[in-house]
Write a protein that holds these residues in place. Structure first.
Motif, short mmCIF file in Angstrom:
data_model
loop_
_atom_site.label_atom_id
_atom_site.label_comp_id
_atom_site.label_asym_id
_atom_site.label_seq_id
_atom_site.Cartn_x
_atom_site.Cartn_y
_atom_site.Cartn_z
N ALA A 284 0.82 -1.21 0.00
CA ALA A 284 0.00 0.00 0.00
C ALA A 284 0.85 1.26 0.00
O ALA A 284 0.51 2.26 -0.65
N HIS A 285 2.01 1.23 0.69
CA HIS A 285 2.87 2.40 0.73
C HIS A 285 3.36 2.78 -0.66
O HIS A 285 3.38 3.96 -1.03
N TRP A 287 1.91 2.15 -3.51
CA TRP A 287 0.82 2.69 -4.30
C TRP A 287 0.49 4.13 -3.89
O TRP A 287 0.20 4.99 -4.72
N LEU A 288 0.54 4.39 -2.60
CA LEU A 288 0.17 5.71 -2.12
C LEU A 288 1.27 6.75 -2.33
O LEU A 288 1.01 7.95 -2.37
N ALA A 289 2.52 6.28 -2.49
CA ALA A 289 3.64 7.21 -2.67
C ALA A 289 3.59 7.89 -4.03
O ALA A 289 4.17 8.96 -4.21
N GLY A 290 2.97 7.27 -4.99
CA GLY A 290 2.84 7.88 -6.30
C GLY A 290 4.11 7.88 -7.12
O GLY A 290 4.30 8.76 -7.96
#
Length: 300
Positions: A284-285, A287-290
């Motif tokens: 998830a990190h 994916w969320l970091a962009g």
């Protein structure tokens, strides 16, 4: 001129034979439902010593009565001991249960433990006492069971209790869980069974009335009602009024779980579903970091 008096209203009397037939039909239905629950969940085995927890309410009286009937023709041999916890609440009619159980000729034991004083002292006035009272009661019953060779502890929760607990956990605790028909206690020492798991509360109430059980009301806490459970109970009764049979449908659904149709990754392997490679999946990190995959960020 003579006065013509109106005819008296006819007095409708229920045919006692019809009432007896209805009572026998209800008893057969309860025996069938309890027997099926015992078979479906393996509640009772040959040689079991079953402790029937008797509170003095309609549910536990019905459970004891039906188990005693089934015991006579059961495919396995098991013994029954009825156990009541005398919590020493003021005004409790302590003679009622012993008298009733002696009339049946059933083995029984009364545990005397002053949980009333503990609950009254610990819980602030006006607060619901049910949770603490339940824990103390369970502890006393489990202790006696361990000391007396009990292999099954039978509780009187019925179908509507199971459904209500599911909604309590769903609405107020954000989890899909309920009250199972059979469970192992947290310490792993006791098997708890609920033989009334398939039985409607309305049927239990009708059976208790027909059998004229000596009901003892629970007024330990001034007949307090747990607000959340009361809300769920009102909802269920309204549902059943508007759509008869809905509670039975929900009860059946509790026994037909489809993990792949829910969202619990611990019950179903969503990560492996449809995968076409062996590389580790980003967490998830990532994916969320962009940050696009494979981009070289260079030296810091």
């Amino acid at each position: 001129m003579s006065t013509v008096l109106p005819l008296a209203e006819p007095v409708l009397r229920r045919d006692p034979r019809a009432a007896a037939r209805e009572a026998n039909k209800l008893a057969r239905r309860l025996r069938h439902q309890v027997g099926k629950a015992i078979a479906d969940f393996g509640m009772i085995e040959d040689g079991d010593r079953v402790m029937v927890c008797l509170s003095g309410g309609k549910d536990s009286y019905t459970m004891l009565d039906i188990l005693l009937q089934l015991q006579k023709k059961a495919p396995v041999a098991f013994s029954i001991v009825a156990v009541n916890l005398d919590q020493k609440q003021p005004g409790f009619p302590e003679h009622v249960l012993p008298g009733y159980l002696r009339s049946l000729g059933v083995d029984f034991h009364i545990i005397e433990q002053d949980t009333y004083s503990v609950v009254s002292r610990v819980v602030p006035e006006g607060k619901t006492m049910c949770s603490l009272c339940s824990r103390l009661r369970r502890g006393a019953l489990y202790t006696w069971a361990a000391e007396n060779g009990i292999t099954r502890i039978a509780l009187g929760h019925h179908r509507d209790d199971l459904v209500a607990t599911f909604f309590l956990n769903l609405f107020f605790h954000a989890k899909l869980s309920g009250m199972p028909p059979k469970l192992l206690s947290d310490d792993g020492r006791h098997v708890v069974i609920r033989p009334l798991a398939y039985v409607r509360e309305d049927d239990i109430a009708a059976y208790a009335q027909a059998k004229a059980f000596p009901i003892i009301p629970c007024n330990l806490c001034g007949s307090q009602e747990n607000l959340q459970r009361r809300q769920v109970g009102l909802m269920m009764r309204q549902w059943e009024k508007d759509s008869p049979g809905r509670i039975e449908t929900i009860a059946r659904a509790l026994g037909d779980i489809r993990p792949s149709q829910l969202s619990d990754a611990n019950l179903f392997d969503f990560l492996s579903l449809g995968r076409h490679g062996d590389a580790a999946l980003p967490d998830a990190h990532a994916w969320l970091a962009g940050e696009p995959h494979g981009v070289d960020r260079g030296d810091d």
